[in-house]
Write a protein that holds these residues in place. Structure first.
Motif, short mmCIF file in Angstrom:
data_model
loop_
_atom_site.label_atom_id
_atom_site.label_comp_id
_atom_site.label_asym_id
_atom_site.label_seq_id
_atom_site.Cartn_x
_atom_site.Cartn_y
_atom_site.Cartn_z
N LEU A 63 54.10 34.76 31.27
CA LEU A 63 52.95 34.26 32.01
C LEU A 63 52.83 34.96 33.36
O LEU A 63 51.74 35.38 33.76
CB LEU A 63 53.06 32.74 32.20
CG LEU A 63 51.94 32.10 33.03
CD1 LEU A 63 50.61 32.23 32.28
CD2 LEU A 63 52.26 30.67 33.33
N VAL A 64 53.94 35.13 34.05
CA VAL A 64 53.93 35.84 35.34
C VAL A 64 53.49 37.29 35.14
O VAL A 64 52.68 37.82 35.92
CB VAL A 64 55.32 35.75 36.01
CG1 VAL A 64 55.42 36.70 37.20
CG2 VAL A 64 55.60 34.34 36.45
N ALA A 66 51.54 38.45 32.76
CA ALA A 66 50.11 38.46 32.45
C ALA A 66 49.27 38.25 33.71
O ALA A 66 48.22 38.89 33.88
CB ALA A 66 49.79 37.38 31.42
N VAL A 67 49.70 37.40 34.61
CA VAL A 67 48.96 37.18 35.86
C VAL A 67 48.98 38.44 36.72
O VAL A 67 47.96 38.83 37.30
CB VAL A 67 49.56 35.97 36.62
CG1 VAL A 67 49.02 35.89 38.04
CG2 VAL A 67 49.26 34.67 35.88
N ILE A 68 50.11 39.11 36.79
CA ILE A 68 50.21 40.34 37.59
C ILE A 68 49.30 41.42 37.01
O ILE A 68 48.59 42.11 37.75
CB ILE A 68 51.68 40.81 37.67
CG1 ILE A 68 52.47 39.86 38.55
CG2 ILE A 68 51.76 42.23 38.21
CD1 ILE A 68 53.97 40.10 38.54
N GLY A 70 46.62 40.95 35.21
CA GLY A 70 45.23 40.53 35.45
C GLY A 70 44.78 40.85 36.87
O GLY A 70 43.65 41.31 37.08
N ILE A 71 45.63 40.63 37.83
CA ILE A 71 45.30 40.94 39.22
C ILE A 71 45.13 42.45 39.40
O ILE A 71 44.17 42.90 40.05
CB ILE A 71 46.38 40.38 40.18
CG1 ILE A 71 46.29 38.86 40.21
CG2 ILE A 71 46.22 40.95 41.58
CD1 ILE A 71 47.45 38.19 40.93
N CYS A 72 46.04 43.23 38.83
CA CYS A 72 45.92 44.69 38.92
C CYS A 72 44.64 45.18 38.27
O CYS A 72 43.98 46.09 38.80
CB CYS A 72 47.12 45.36 38.27
SG CYS A 72 48.66 45.13 39.17
N SER A 74 41.74 43.54 37.91
CA SER A 74 40.55 43.21 38.70
C SER A 74 40.46 44.07 39.96
O SER A 74 39.36 44.49 40.35
CB SER A 74 40.54 41.73 39.06
OG SER A 74 41.63 41.42 39.90
#
Length: 144
Positions: A63-64, A66-68, A70-72, A74
């Motif tokens: 999960l962490v 995937a969030v990283i 996703g931020i990269c 965007s």
């Protein structure tokens, strides 16, 4: 003018291809490394805490990740859009600053004549104004 744009395109395409192949190789190596680290962490948590805790820890790690990612994604997408806007402005400015284009325009005015060219320019200006006032988001289907 066009030769310079073609050369820039060739150079950027070659650089992008090289960087993409290097990034793919690096991503594959990092994926294998990450898989072994996850397996080691899973076995460690399984031996010390149990199966449910090991599965939850693995899910938390992914999960962490995937969030990283996703931020990269965007941030990179906004950088690409900003660069595309700047490139479009620069290309338009350099096209109108080209002396060959200005000389061609002057020869066109001389050949056609001012009296015939004024209505053509008026219709072209009207069409350009209508195209510029359109909202591009309404004309295109969403890409994602």
């Amino acid at each position: 003018m066009f030769q310079r744009m073609i050369d820039d395109f060739k150079q950027s395409t070659g650089s992008a291809l090289q960087l993409t192949s290097l990034a793919a190789a690096m991503a594959f190596a990092l994926f294998i490394t990450f898989a072994f680290l996850c397996a080691a962490a899973f076995v460690y948590v399984l031996q010390n805490y149990g199966l449910i805790e090991a599965c939850l820890a693995g899910a938390g790690v992914f999960l962490v990740a995937a969030v990283i990612v996703g931020i990269c994604y965007s941030v990179r997408r906004s950088q690409i859009k900003a660069r595309a806007r700047e490139t479009a402005k620069s290309a338009l400015h350099s096209a109108f600053a080209d002396p060959m284009l200005v000389a061609t325009g002057i020869q066109l005015v001389r050949a056609i004549g001012v009296k015939r060219l004024i209505p053509i320019l008026a219709v072209g200006g009207l069409a350009l104004g209508l195209m510029a006032s359109r909202n591009p988001r309404q004309d295109q289907a969403p890409a994602e």
